[in-house]
Design a protein around this motif. Structure first.
Motif, PDB file in Angstrom:
ATOM      1  N   TYR A  76     -40.883   1.190 -45.764  1.00  0.00           N
ATOM      2  CA  TYR A  76     -41.328   2.125 -46.807  1.00  0.00           C
ATOM      3  C   TYR A  76     -41.574   1.394 -48.122  1.00  0.00           C
ATOM      4  CZ  TYR A  76     -39.846   5.215 -50.752  1.00  0.00           C
ATOM      5  OH  TYR A  76     -39.710   5.842 -51.965  1.00  0.00           O
ATOM      6  N   THR A  77     -42.713   1.664 -48.719  1.00  0.00           N
ATOM      7  CA  THR A  77     -43.023   1.120 -50.046  1.00  0.00           C
ATOM      8  C   THR A  77     -42.866   2.202 -51.094  1.00  0.00           C
ATOM      9  OG1 THR A  77     -44.709  -0.299 -49.051  1.00  0.00           O
ATOM     10  CG2 THR A  77     -44.773  -0.057 -51.440  1.00  0.00           C
ATOM     11  N   ASN A  78     -42.072   1.917 -52.101  1.00  0.00           N
ATOM     12  CA  ASN A  78     -41.941   2.836 -53.226  1.00  0.00           C
ATOM     13  C   ASN A  78     -42.918   2.410 -54.320  1.00  0.00           C
ATOM     14  OD1 ASN A  78     -40.651   3.123 -56.120  1.00  0.00           O
ATOM     15  ND2 ASN A  78     -39.921   4.832 -54.897  1.00  0.00           N
ATOM     16  N   HIS A  79     -43.624   3.376 -54.915  1.00  0.00           N
ATOM     17  CA  HIS A  79     -44.632   3.042 -55.932  1.00  0.00           C
ATOM     18  C   HIS A  79     -44.335   3.600 -57.305  1.00  0.00           C
ATOM     19  CE1 HIS A  79     -47.740   1.314 -53.269  1.00  0.00           C
ATOM     20  NE2 HIS A  79     -47.241   2.139 -52.376  1.00  0.00           N
ATOM     21  N   ARG A 133     -31.716  -4.293 -47.591  1.00  0.00           N
ATOM     22  CA  ARG A 133     -32.895  -3.504 -47.208  1.00  0.00           C
ATOM     23  C   ARG A 133     -34.032  -3.605 -48.236  1.00  0.00           C
ATOM     24  NH1 ARG A 133     -31.868   2.095 -44.174  1.00  0.00           N
ATOM     25  NH2 ARG A 133     -30.512   0.634 -43.079  1.00  0.00           N
ATOM     26  N   ILE A 134     -33.699  -3.633 -49.507  1.00  0.00           N
ATOM     27  CA  ILE A 134     -34.761  -3.633 -50.524  1.00  0.00           C
ATOM     28  C   ILE A 134     -35.302  -5.047 -50.733  1.00  0.00           C
ATOM     29  CG2 ILE A 134     -35.332  -3.181 -52.953  1.00  0.00           C
ATOM     30  CD1 ILE A 134     -33.342  -0.962 -53.014  1.00  0.00           C
ATOM     31  N   VAL A 135     -36.620  -5.167 -50.651  1.00  0.00           N
ATOM     32  CA  VAL A 135     -37.260  -6.456 -50.947  1.00  0.00           C
ATOM     33  C   VAL A 135     -38.406  -6.212 -51.921  1.00  0.00           C
ATOM     34  CG1 VAL A 135     -36.676  -7.553 -48.739  1.00  0.00           C
ATOM     35  CG2 VAL A 135     -38.797  -6.256 -48.931  1.00  0.00           C
ATOM     36  N   LEU A 177     -34.870   9.950 -47.492  1.00  0.00           N
ATOM     37  CA  LEU A 177     -35.174  10.010 -46.055  1.00  0.00           C
ATOM     38  C   LEU A 177     -35.961   8.764 -45.629  1.00  0.00           C
ATOM     39  CD1 LEU A 177     -35.310  11.502 -43.308  1.00  0.00           C
ATOM     40  CD2 LEU A 177     -37.370  12.669 -44.155  1.00  0.00           C
ATOM     41  N   ALA A 178     -36.972   8.408 -46.428  1.00  0.00           N
ATOM     42  CA  ALA A 178     -37.781   7.234 -46.091  1.00  0.00           C
ATOM     43  C   ALA A 178     -36.897   5.985 -46.110  1.00  0.00           C
ATOM     44  CB  ALA A 178     -38.936   7.087 -47.078  1.00  0.00           C
ATOM     45  N   PHE A 179     -36.023   5.902 -47.084  1.00  0.00           N
ATOM     46  CA  PHE A 179     -35.138   4.741 -47.209  1.00  0.00           C
ATOM     47  C   PHE A 179     -34.240   4.613 -45.977  1.00  0.00           C
ATOM     48  CE2 PHE A 179     -33.149   1.810 -50.407  1.00  0.00           C
ATOM     49  CZ  PHE A 179     -32.127   1.335 -49.605  1.00  0.00           C
ATOM     50  N   VAL A 180     -33.623   5.725 -45.603  1.00  0.00           N
ATOM     51  CA  VAL A 180     -32.654   5.700 -44.508  1.00  0.00           C
ATOM     52  C   VAL A 180     -33.325   5.398 -43.176  1.00  0.00           C
ATOM     53  CG1 VAL A 180     -31.166   7.255 -43.180  1.00  0.00           C
ATOM     54  CG2 VAL A 180     -30.915   7.102 -45.671  1.00  0.00           C
ATOM     55  N   MET A 181     -34.571   5.828 -43.025  1.00  0.00           N
ATOM     56  CA  MET A 181     -35.273   5.619 -41.756  1.00  0.00           C
ATOM     57  C   MET A 181     -36.069   4.311 -41.718  1.00  0.00           C
ATOM     58  SD  MET A 181     -34.405   7.748 -39.532  1.00  0.00           S
ATOM     59  CE  MET A 181     -35.575   7.164 -38.315  1.00  0.00           C
ATOM     60  N   ALA A 182     -35.984   3.501 -42.767  1.00  0.00           N
ATOM     61  CA  ALA A 182     -36.760   2.260 -42.805  1.00  0.00           C
ATOM     62  C   ALA A 182     -35.845   1.058 -42.635  1.00  0.00           C
ATOM     63  CB  ALA A 182     -37.492   2.152 -44.144  1.00  0.00           C
ATOM     64  N   HIS A 183     -36.348   0.005 -41.979  1.00  0.00           N
ATOM     65  CA  HIS A 183     -35.523  -1.213 -41.925  1.00  0.00           C
ATOM     66  C   HIS A 183     -35.725  -2.058 -43.176  1.00  0.00           C
ATOM     67  CE1 HIS A 183     -39.322  -2.637 -40.195  1.00  0.00           C
ATOM     68  NE2 HIS A 183     -38.970  -3.842 -40.565  1.00  0.00           N
TER      69      HIS A 183
END
Ligand code: CR1
Length: 801
Positions: free
Chosen positions: A345-348, A437-439, A403-409
């Motif tokens: 997931y990409t956060n913008h 998880r965050i990059v 939700l996106a965070f929890v379901m993303a690797h």
């Protein structure tokens, strides 16, 4: 069809595909004939690319995005297939004006701004790098609204690109999926089964996306909503004409319009339907392909990297779990793990109003099974956390970011600063629980469109100086470094910029009736209109400058043309007020004989990708003046730097990284840092203090208040002034003085023509890192775990053209 020269191919398409005769053909006919002739040249490589992918069983990237702001496609294809000369000759030989034919194409405005344009740059880079990929989105009948002005005010009208024949797409009648909404979940044979109540068909339309040199092409697959059943003839025969057409109209609503807003949710139910519609259709397509190729379902993460562009496709988490668990009987824990293995997931944006939240009631009524699965996912996640502090639901809402965070690797931000702030603010708790998880993947732009094609004068000079390798490998621009002290190179550099500015000046005169001096500084702010982007800071500076010039008309002023363009969300009242104010100020300033040699203000209507391509190569100064901490990255900032327009900007988003690379001396920095912004906001009366301390600022505000720019309607901007002198949440007043000073530093620098052109050339030479090729390589290594397929297979593929 690729066995003939382009001219023959154009004439054949004109005759046999369009049924038109060269004697009567319109510009539109010629443009379509050219598009089809060019399209023929890429089809074989497109097919070869998917054959090569299947042959090696390669992992594919699936980029799910509500928006793909692709703009015009013909020129991109011509440039990437290296057909410029042949196309030029063919068209002139046929008595046509190549520029006019290419500009006849409407922009595909399937996006709002940076997020959608980033997706388009990524698609181009994926093809250039030879990475097997699909872009998945919605085939909106109406793209982003068309903007015009009436007495300075924004007027929105429907955009209708699809009323013209769209030469680039292929309807795939064999790729259709039934999508359901509503209904209920019932137990059947000990299993929950979702029975949807309403259903529509998702119909695929494919557009090939060709990479540089035409070696590889991927697919942009856009879904259109269609009715499940044909037309209701019974009702029609009974004379119920409207009723007979209703089911079709309702179904089509889902892909009718792009929501004209990139920061707030609206049209709730329809918007959620759009999100589910394209996400679920895409997942079904991905699973169909995987199953056709064979393999154990648990291996899905080895074959599919699914990127969620913002939270809009975040329903992909529960939907993929549903497809694996409910429909394919994978145990729930394994289904969650498998889905997570695929998804990232990409956060913008950190703007709270843009982090989507859907009411649980709406979610339950539209997607009842998904609501249950979200609760199961939430429970599974809670079991992992000692303190149970993060929940996917709360206050009657489902939190799509969480939700996106929890379901993303992997979860990524789009600039170093933004990623850092994500860790410290919106996702602080989740980051603590999942520290790996965050990059960060700092955004980039494709150099093929934003330099090679948009700025032929500058790209020609670069190629003559360092060869052509920079087009594949933008960091080779560094090799311009020795030329930065070569007067002959700098002369040529300045001449290219001057010629681009002269072209723009001619166009402004012809299309908009405004005269500008190509030797003035072209100071440009083009982007969505938003308080955090602070177009009002820019216009306040213009008013203050105008007052200073009037007070001292004999002064040594550096002539400036301030150019604005951008759309405001139709429901965003304050942003629309800013547009009107800029137009009103322009009207007064431009008609002032005392000052208009020195200052002009222009707001160009209907900003889109094509207008950006025209403006950026002709710009001197790039306005990137958002309140620090608010602009996630920016990509316009990169396009300007690459095209030799130094930035005046805050330490926000990717500005920070641009300044690090181009050098502090080649960047006009001003304003508070993100930390200082937070501290300043806590100071009571911060705006009033700033206004009291700066007579230029108070003078500019007073000028607005007394109706100088709204003669018939003195109180027109009362709200704007009250906002700025009151809460001033985006700290326009507190940054004004620093901004003014930075502008005067820019004036002084511009007045020294030699120093300026060196500064501009430094920006070009040092911006190579901002290529979207570099960004995509980062995603490949850090997030997707995919490799390019192109290498080694080039020989098996058709040579371009
Ligand atoms: C951000 O505002 C960023 C683009 C692409 C925008 C901008 O700073 O460059 O995304 N965000 O990453 C957005 O549109 C909905 O959010």
């Amino acid at each position: 069809m690729t066995d003939v020269d382009l001219r023959t191919s154009i004439l054949r398409h004109l005759t046999y595909s369009l049924g038109s005769d060269a004697d009567h053909a319109t510009q539109h006919d010629w443009r379509i004939a050219l598009s089809l002739a060019v399209r023929d040249r890429l089809i074989e490589n497109w097919h070869a690319a998917s054959r090569a992918t299947r042959a090696v069983g390669a992992k594919r990237v699936y980029y799910l995005s509500m928006e793909f702001l692709i703009g015009r496609l013909l020129e991109d294809a011509i440039v990437n297939l290296r057909l410029e000369d042949e196309a030029q000759q063919a068209l002139t030989g046929l008595g046509l004006d190549p520029v006019a034919v290419i500009q006849d194409e409407p922009d595909a405005a399937l996006g709002n701004g940076g997020l959608g344009r980033l997706a388009a740059c990524f698609m181009e880079s994926l093809s250039t790098l030879g990475v097997p990929a699909f872009g998945y989105g919605i085939r909106y009948e109406h793209g982003l609204f068309r903007q015009s002005f009436e007495e300075g005010r924004q007027i929105e009208t429907a955009e209708d690109w699809l009323t013209q024949y769209h030469a680039w797409e292929f309807e795939r009648r064999d790729v259709r999926f039934k999508m359901c909404f509503g209904g209920e979940v019932v137990e059947e044979g000990g299993k929950p089964v979702w029975h949807g109540q309403e259903a529509v068909m998702a119909q695929a339309y494919d557009t090939p996306v060709i990479g540089w040199r035409g070696r590889w092409a991927n697919t942009l697959r856009l879904w259109s909503a269609q009715p499940l059943h044909g037309f209701d003839l019974d009702r029609f025969n009974r004379g119920e004409y409207a009723a007979a057409a209703e089911p079709e109209a309702l179904a089509r609503t889902i892909s009718r319009v792009l929501y004209p807003d990139d920061t707030t949710e609206q049209g709730k139910e329809l918007r959620l339907k759009q999100e589910y519609f394209f996400t679920a259709a895409s997942l079904r397509d991905i699973l169909r392909r995987f199953e056709a190729e064979g393999g154990a379902l648990t291996d899905l993460p080895k074959r599919a990297a699914i990127q969620l562009n913002d939270t809009h496709p975040a329903i992909a988490g529960p939907e993929l779990v549903r497809l694996l668990h409910d429909e394919r009987e994978m145990p729930l824990d394994q289904a969650i793990a498998t889905a997570r293995g695929c998804l990232s997931y990409t956060n913008h944006t950190l703007m709270p109003e843009a982090l989507e939240r859907w009411s649980e009631d709406l979610m339950t009524s539209l997607l009842p099974r998904h609501m249950q699965l979200i609760e199961r996912i939430d429970a599974a996640h809670a079991a992992e956390q000692p303190s149970r502090s993060v929940s996917l639901t709360g206050d009657g809402e489902v939190r799509m970011g969480e939700l996106a965070f929890v379901m993303a690797h992997k979860v990524n931000g789009v600039s170093a600063l933004h990623t850092d702030l994500m860790k410290k603010t919106v996702f602080a708790e989740l980051h603590r629980l999942h520290p790996d998880r965050i990059v960060n993947e700092t955004n980039g732009v494709t150099p093929r469109r934003w330099l090679l094609s948009a700025n032929p004068r500058l790209s020609g000079l670069i190629t003559r100086t360092i060869g052509e390798g920079w087009v594949d490998d933008l960091e080779q621009l560094e090799r311009l470094e020795p030329s930065l002290t070569d007067p002959a190179f700098l002369d040529a550099y300045a001449a290219a910029k001057r010629a681009n500015k002269a072209d723009l000046a001619d166009w402004l005169a012809a299309e908009h009736g405004v005269q500008v001096d190509p030797d003035a500084m072209f100071d440009v702010q083009i982007k969505r209109i938003h308080e955090y982007k602070r177009q009002h800071l820019n216009i306040l500076e213009a008013i203050a400058l105008w007052r200073d010039i009037k007070a001292n008309p004999q002064g040594n002023w550096v002539p400036r043309v301030k150019i604005f363009a951008g759309k405001a969300a139709p429901g965003y009242f304050f942003a629309k007020e800013i547009i009107r104010l800029i137009n009103d100020v322009a009207a007064v300033i431009n008609s002032d004989p005392e000052t208009n040699r020195y200052l002009k203000v222009i707001f160009l209507p209907n900003y889109n990708v094509s207008l950006a391509e025209r403006l950026i190569p002709a710009s001197d100064l790039s306005e990137q003046i958002s309140t620090a901490g608010k602009e996630a990255s920016g990509t316009g900032n990169m396009k300007f730097a690459l095209n030799g327009a130094p930035t005046i900007g805050t330490l926000d988003g990717a500005n920070v990284e641009i300044r690090d690379r181009v050098g502090a001396r080649n960047f006009f920095l001003f304003g508070m840092t993100a930390d200082e912004v937070e501290a300043r906001r806590a100071v009571p009366e911060h705006a009033a203090q700033a206004i009291a301390a700066d007579p230029r600022l108070s003078g500019a505000l007073m000028e607005i208040s007394r109706g100088t720019f709204s003669r018939r309607d003195r109180h027109r901007y009362r709200g704007v002034v009250a906002n700025l002198s009151g809460a001033d949440y985006f700290l326009v007043c507190s940054d004004f003085t620093a901004y003014w000073d930075a502008q005067r530093r820019a004036d002084a620098a511009f007045a020294d023509a030699d120093a300026w052109r060196r500064m501009a050339a430094c920006n070009t030479a040092r911006s190579g890192w901002f290529s979207s090729d570099r960004t995509i390589r980062g995603y490949m290594a850090d997030i997707w775990d995919v490799v390019a397929v192109r290498s080694g297979l080039d020989e098996a593929m058709q040579p371009p053209g």
